[in-house]
Write a protein that holds these residues in place. Structure first.
Motif, PDB file in Angstrom:
ATOM      1  N   SER A  51      -4.452   3.116  17.727  1.00  0.00           N
ATOM      2  CA  SER A  51      -3.288   3.230  16.845  1.00  0.00           C
ATOM      3  C   SER A  51      -2.118   3.987  17.479  1.00  0.00           C
ATOM      4  CB  SER A  51      -3.670   3.869  15.512  1.00  0.00           C
ATOM      5  OG  SER A  51      -4.110   5.195  15.710  1.00  0.00           O
ATOM      6  N   SER A  60       2.457  -3.580  15.383  1.00  0.00           N
ATOM      7  CA  SER A  60       1.841  -3.372  14.081  1.00  0.00           C
ATOM      8  C   SER A  60       0.572  -4.210  13.989  1.00  0.00           C
ATOM      9  CB  SER A  60       2.828  -3.791  12.986  1.00  0.00           C
ATOM     10  OG  SER A  60       2.223  -3.699  11.723  1.00  0.00           O
ATOM     11  N   VAL A  62      -2.660  -5.160  11.565  1.00  0.00           N
ATOM     12  CA  VAL A  62      -3.240  -5.143  10.229  1.00  0.00           C
ATOM     13  C   VAL A  62      -4.584  -5.848  10.308  1.00  0.00           C
ATOM     14  CG1 VAL A  62      -2.966  -5.973   7.865  1.00  0.00           C
ATOM     15  CG2 VAL A  62      -0.982  -5.136   9.117  1.00  0.00           C
ATOM     16  N   SER A  63      -5.582  -5.267   9.688  1.00  0.00           N
ATOM     17  CA  SER A  63      -6.906  -5.892   9.735  1.00  0.00           C
ATOM     18  C   SER A  63      -7.430  -6.134   8.329  1.00  0.00           C
ATOM     19  CB  SER A  63      -7.877  -4.997  10.502  1.00  0.00           C
ATOM     20  OG  SER A  63      -8.063  -3.788   9.788  1.00  0.00           O
ATOM     21  N   ARG A  64      -8.214  -7.160   8.220  1.00  0.00           N
ATOM     22  CA  ARG A  64      -8.959  -7.478   6.999  1.00  0.00           C
ATOM     23  C   ARG A  64     -10.391  -7.727   7.449  1.00  0.00           C
ATOM     24  NH1 ARG A  64      -4.217 -10.421   6.633  1.00  0.00           N
ATOM     25  NH2 ARG A  64      -2.825  -9.659   5.037  1.00  0.00           N
ATOM     26  N   LYS A  97       4.458  -7.952  15.629  1.00  0.00           N
ATOM     27  CA  LYS A  97       3.769  -7.771  14.353  1.00  0.00           C
ATOM     28  C   LYS A  97       2.636  -8.791  14.296  1.00  0.00           C
ATOM     29  CE  LYS A  97       7.060  -4.972  13.023  1.00  0.00           C
ATOM     30  NZ  LYS A  97       6.967  -3.631  13.484  1.00  0.00           N
ATOM     31  N   SER A 101       1.062  -8.256   8.928  1.00  0.00           N
ATOM     32  CA  SER A 101       1.781  -6.976   8.968  1.00  0.00           C
ATOM     33  C   SER A 101       3.123  -7.123   8.272  1.00  0.00           C
ATOM     34  CB  SER A 101       1.958  -6.496  10.403  1.00  0.00           C
ATOM     35  OG  SER A 101       2.673  -7.437  11.158  1.00  0.00           O
ATOM     36  N   GLN A 102       3.628  -6.023   7.804  1.00  0.00           N
ATOM     37  CA  GLN A 102       4.895  -6.018   7.061  1.00  0.00           C
ATOM     38  C   GLN A 102       6.068  -5.838   7.991  1.00  0.00           C
ATOM     39  OE1 GLN A 102       4.839  -6.137   3.448  1.00  0.00           O
ATOM     40  NE2 GLN A 102       2.763  -6.802   3.878  1.00  0.00           N
TER      41      GLN A 102
END
Length: 102
Positions: A51, A60, A62-64, A97, A101-102
């Motif tokens: 990170s 950026s 993002v994980s699910r 991104k 990710s936002q």
């Protein structure tokens, strides 16, 4: 010849690399255990480990993550997840991104 001091993020990365190499060396010399583990836990750890580098690079991630039960050497599986995370972060262009990710 004087050693060249490394900036903070390079020094931390060097420590990670040395730690990873030591883990792999131990695994190659027969210190192996096989057990049931959740690969998603290792992926979460890899995201946490990478990170700071991701933030520095403006990447950026993002994980699910769902549960991912596997049987194997926990040391090698953790190293696999960490290597993949570092490859992702370092290999992406600055400011990337990832999907979601936002």
């Amino acid at each position: 010849m004087e050693p060249v001091p490394l900036p903070g993020h390079h020094a931390a990365r060097s420590e990670q690399i040395v730690g990873a190499l030591l883990d792999l060396a131990r695994a190659e010399h027969g210190i192996r255990t096989t057990s049931a583990v959740d690969l998603a836990d290792f992926a979460r750890d890899a995201i946490a480990i990478t990170s700071a580098e991701a933030l520095r690079r403006g990447v950026s991630v993002v994980s699910r993550l769902d549960t991912a039960p596997v049987t194997g050497d926990p040391t090698l599986l953790r190293q696999l997840a960490t290597n993949l995370g570092l490859t992702l972060v370092i290999g992406l262009p600055l400011g990337t991104k990832t999907p979601g990710s936002q």
